[in-house]
Scaffold this active site. Structure first.
Site, short mmCIF file in Angstrom:
data_model
loop_
_atom_site.label_atom_id
_atom_site.label_comp_id
_atom_site.label_asym_id
_atom_site.label_seq_id
_atom_site.Cartn_x
_atom_site.Cartn_y
_atom_site.Cartn_z
N HIS A 173 0.94 -1.00 -0.09
CA HIS A 173 -0.04 -0.10 0.07
C HIS A 173 0.88 1.09 0.26
CE1 HIS A 173 -1.68 3.16 2.98
NE2 HIS A 173 -2.66 3.37 1.96
N THR A 209 0.20 9.17 -0.93
CA THR A 209 0.71 10.32 -0.34
C THR A 209 -0.34 11.41 -0.97
OG1 THR A 209 2.21 10.62 -2.56
CG2 THR A 209 3.18 9.84 -0.56
#
Lengths: 295, 295
Positions: free
Chosen positions: B127, B130
């Protein structure tokens, strides 16, 4: 005061004994179905419940416990029928949320919960739970709802849905004609996935914090809900278990089971409440489907 | 004031452009892996991302939107790489929880999120996310973590874990020696299942509400996190993808994927926040594993 307390102890004992008795009847009905499965299942052995006792708390004080019953069978790919009788004190966090607990945090709770995931996509999954709770108040809660995993069965006017709803209505109508419409709507409102804009299943009944002022009547109603489930759900599984299915039927079932898991982990109060109050993690999460897909 | 606003608009544009650019690089890397898969996958076609644009809101006002990218391939059983740039006003419910939103409920948010579930139980799931958020304040958040599904790989001292942690450390150390220990601990604390007393994976880094006072430095750090993920994760998948697996390996993977689904639905703030703030349901739930088991 002595009489009231004695009477409450009798009530607790009677309720806990009923939940155990119902558990035995349901386990027997499920195991009978495992034995009666037809040729589709001939290479698999008939399943039996394995019962595991557990105790609440860290063992430093008696806080009750329960029995987790799990069946991994041929008709029932996974089924759990659990009973528990637990007691102690609610944490600060929960006292304000529970009727009668802000004055005195002590509680007693006894109940039965059932979850069934048949292997055959034509056979509906189901959930049933009834319980008695005592704080400074005393009430019953529970219900039963049908969760067909194949889209062809997820309709109010399907014969399986009609049969299940009729059984729940009959348990309700014997006590109060207002119960069924009220508890059916409560069920539809509760077992709903807002993010999907979809119901979890085709419903049934749901009731909580139920105290009509007549404990005997409320207990009799709760018993009738359990009996209605016992009479209707195993019959539906028996009716569907030998119906052949395709890979496509199975795929549809596994996707619908994913939605079922979403509901239980995102919204179900029994699950989130149980995980936060030191309930038995294995029993609580036994509702999750044996296999699911999010393709 | 005019210059500050213009500068903020430039910053928003630069961040959104980077998230799109990183998305393109990651999609290309994943598709290249699909093409390079060996004999284990010879009967399956190489997967390609399908991109679906979506708009936030009911269409009565411009609230931004995003692009959902899904790959259902042979090495990647399911992978999602999504970008979005959304704006509007936080609901009353959320204003108090978000820095800078109590004074003015308007927000702007842009980001990239990636989730990968390889078919091979030896290859880790991962995973990465940002984002840049603007309210009356402005900050970055995100991170990347590795989620090996096979127990043999779920160790801090496994070579794959070491390689992934080293990449994240290197992105951090280029900016501040305190980042890696702090953000690694944050990741370990966050991706944790209290009811199981288990970590979700082997960790990586997690940071949020990150505003050092130097936007350019914080943006550069966020870019480096994305680049480190791009350099390390596809290499780990390529290393493992052609390693043969058994039915038992697959079973272990499917059970671990069940735990992954539990975390995302019970605890993940991105999931629960997204579902409550009118995010794109399909993108949000695309993190759920393609297939999982709770036997």
């Amino acid at each position: 005061m002595g009489n009231i307390v004695t009477d409450l102890e009798n009530k607790k004992n009677n309720a806990a004994a009923w939940f155990s008795d119902l558990r035995d009847q349901l386990c027997a009905a499920f195991e009978q179905i495992e034995d009666q499965a037809g040729a589709l299942y001939s290479e698999m052995p008939a399943g039996r419940f394995e019962k595991t006792p557990w105790k609440r708390g860290d063992g430093t004080s008696d806080q009750g416990g329960g029995t987790m019953g799990m069946l991994h069978g041929r008709v029932f790919e996974k089924a759990g029928i659990h009973t528990s009788t637990v007691y102690g004190e609610f944490s600060e966090e929960f006292r304000k949320q529970i009727p009668g607990a802000s004055e005195d945090p002590r509680f007693w709770a006894s109940g039965i919960s059932l979850i069934a995931h048949p292997r055959n996509p034509h056979a509906p999954a189901a959930h049933m739970n009834t319980r008695m709770i005592v704080t400074t108040k005393c009430w019953f809660g529970g219900g039963g709802d049908l969760n067909p995993m194949h889209p062809a069965y997820r309709r109010d006017d399907h014969e399986d849905t009609i049969a299940f709803h009729a059984a729940m209505k009959s348990a309700c109508d014997a006590h109060d004609p207002e119960y069924f419409p009220k508890f059916k709507k409560w069920c539809d409102d509760y077992f709903y996935l807002p993010h999907r804009d979809e119901p979890r299943g085709v419903g049934g009944i749901f009731y909580d914090r139920h105290d009509s002022g007549d404990w005997n009547a409320d207990f009799a109603f709760t018993k009738d809900v359990g009996k209605a489930f016992l009479q209707s759900y195993p019959a539906l599984v028996r009716k569907r278990m030998d119906q052949p299915w395709t890979d496509d039927d199975r795929e549809k079932q596994l996707i619908q089971r994913g939605r079922y898991a979403e509901f239980n982990l995102l919204y179900d109060r029994g699950t989130t409440f149980g995980l936060k109050t030191g309930g038995n993690v294995k029993s609580i999460l036994s509702s999750l489907p044996p296999e699911a897909k999010w393709p």
